[in-house]
Design a protein around this motif. Structure first.
Motif, PDB file in Angstrom:
ATOM      1  N   GLY A  29     -36.906  48.159  70.089  1.00 28.46           N
ATOM      2  CA  GLY A  29     -38.226  48.193  69.495  1.00 28.46           C
ATOM      3  C   GLY A  29     -39.222  48.965  70.337  1.00 28.46           C
ATOM      4  O   GLY A  29     -40.418  48.766  70.208  1.00 28.46           O
ATOM      5  N   CYS A  31     -40.789  52.670  71.927  1.00 29.23           N
ATOM      6  CA  CYS A  31     -41.014  54.069  71.656  1.00 29.23           C
ATOM      7  C   CYS A  31     -40.727  54.808  72.958  1.00 29.23           C
ATOM      8  O   CYS A  31     -41.257  54.446  74.002  1.00 29.23           O
ATOM      9  N   LEU A  50     -38.523  56.521  67.994  1.00 30.83           N
ATOM     10  CA  LEU A  50     -38.717  55.089  67.855  1.00 30.83           C
ATOM     11  C   LEU A  50     -37.338  54.436  67.923  1.00 30.83           C
ATOM     12  O   LEU A  50     -36.508  54.650  67.038  1.00 30.83           O
ATOM     13  N   GLY A  53     -35.286  52.721  64.993  1.00 26.27           N
ATOM     14  CA  GLY A  53     -35.793  53.186  63.708  1.00 26.27           C
ATOM     15  C   GLY A  53     -35.381  54.600  63.385  1.00 26.27           C
ATOM     16  O   GLY A  53     -35.356  54.997  62.220  1.00 26.27           O
ATOM     17  N   THR A  55     -36.922  57.348  63.833  1.00 25.77           N
ATOM     18  CA  THR A  55     -37.992  58.324  63.594  1.00 25.77           C
ATOM     19  C   THR A  55     -38.203  59.162  64.845  1.00 25.77           C
ATOM     20  O   THR A  55     -38.321  58.627  65.942  1.00 25.77           O
TER      21      THR A  55
END
Length: 122
Positions: A29, A31, A50, A53, A55
Motif C-alpha cells: 500500500g 507509493c 502505487l 495497484g 498505477t
C-alpha cells in the motif's frame, strides 16, 4: 530506509536495471518512485508506482524508454531503463511513502529515501 543497487556504467543505446529494497519493512500500500539528479542540474522525477495497484507515472524524458515495476514477493522495486542516452547520467534515488503522493513528482512528499546509486551513460 531504502537501499538502491545496480548502478554503474552503461553504453548509450543499451539497457540497465536498478533495484530498491526497504531494509527494515515489507512495503504494501505504499507509493514508491525514482528521482535522479545530475551535477549542476535540478532533481528530476523519473517514475512512480502505487504498490499493489499497478498505477505508474513517468517523467517526459523517460516515458517510452523506462519501465517501473515491483516484485512484492521479493520486496524489490525496479526501473528497467532501455535506449539509454548520455543525458540519463545521474545519481538515481529511490523514495517511498505510506500514502499516494500527489503530485507524484513532488520529492518532498516521500518520507523515506535511499542514498542513491550512480548511473553513467557514455
Amino acid at each position: 530506509q531504502l537501499v538502491e543497487s545496480g548502478g554503474g556504467s552503461a553504453q548509450a543505446g543499451g539497457s540497465a536495471t536498478l533495484s530498491c529494497a526497504p531494509s527494515d519493512y515489507r512495503y504494501s500500500g505504499h507509493c514508491m518512485a525514482w528521482f535522479r539528479q545530475a551535477p549542476g542540474q535540478e532533481r528530476e522525477a523519473v517514475a512512480s508506482i502505487l504498490i499493489g495497484g499497478g498505477t505508474t507515472f513517468y517523467g517526459p524524458s523517460v516515458k517510452g524508454r523506462f519501465t517501473i515495476s515491483e516484485d512484492n514477493a521479493q520486496n524489490i522495486l525496479y526501473p528497467q531503463m532501455n535506449d539509454l542516452k548520455p543525458e540519463d547520467t545521474a545519481k538515481y534515488y529511490c523514495v517511498a511513502d505510506a500514502k499516494a503522493v500527489v503530485p507524484w513528482d513532488w520529492f518532498g512528499g516521500y518520507s523515506s529515501r535511499g542514498q542513491g546509486t550512480q548511473v553513467t551513460v557514455s
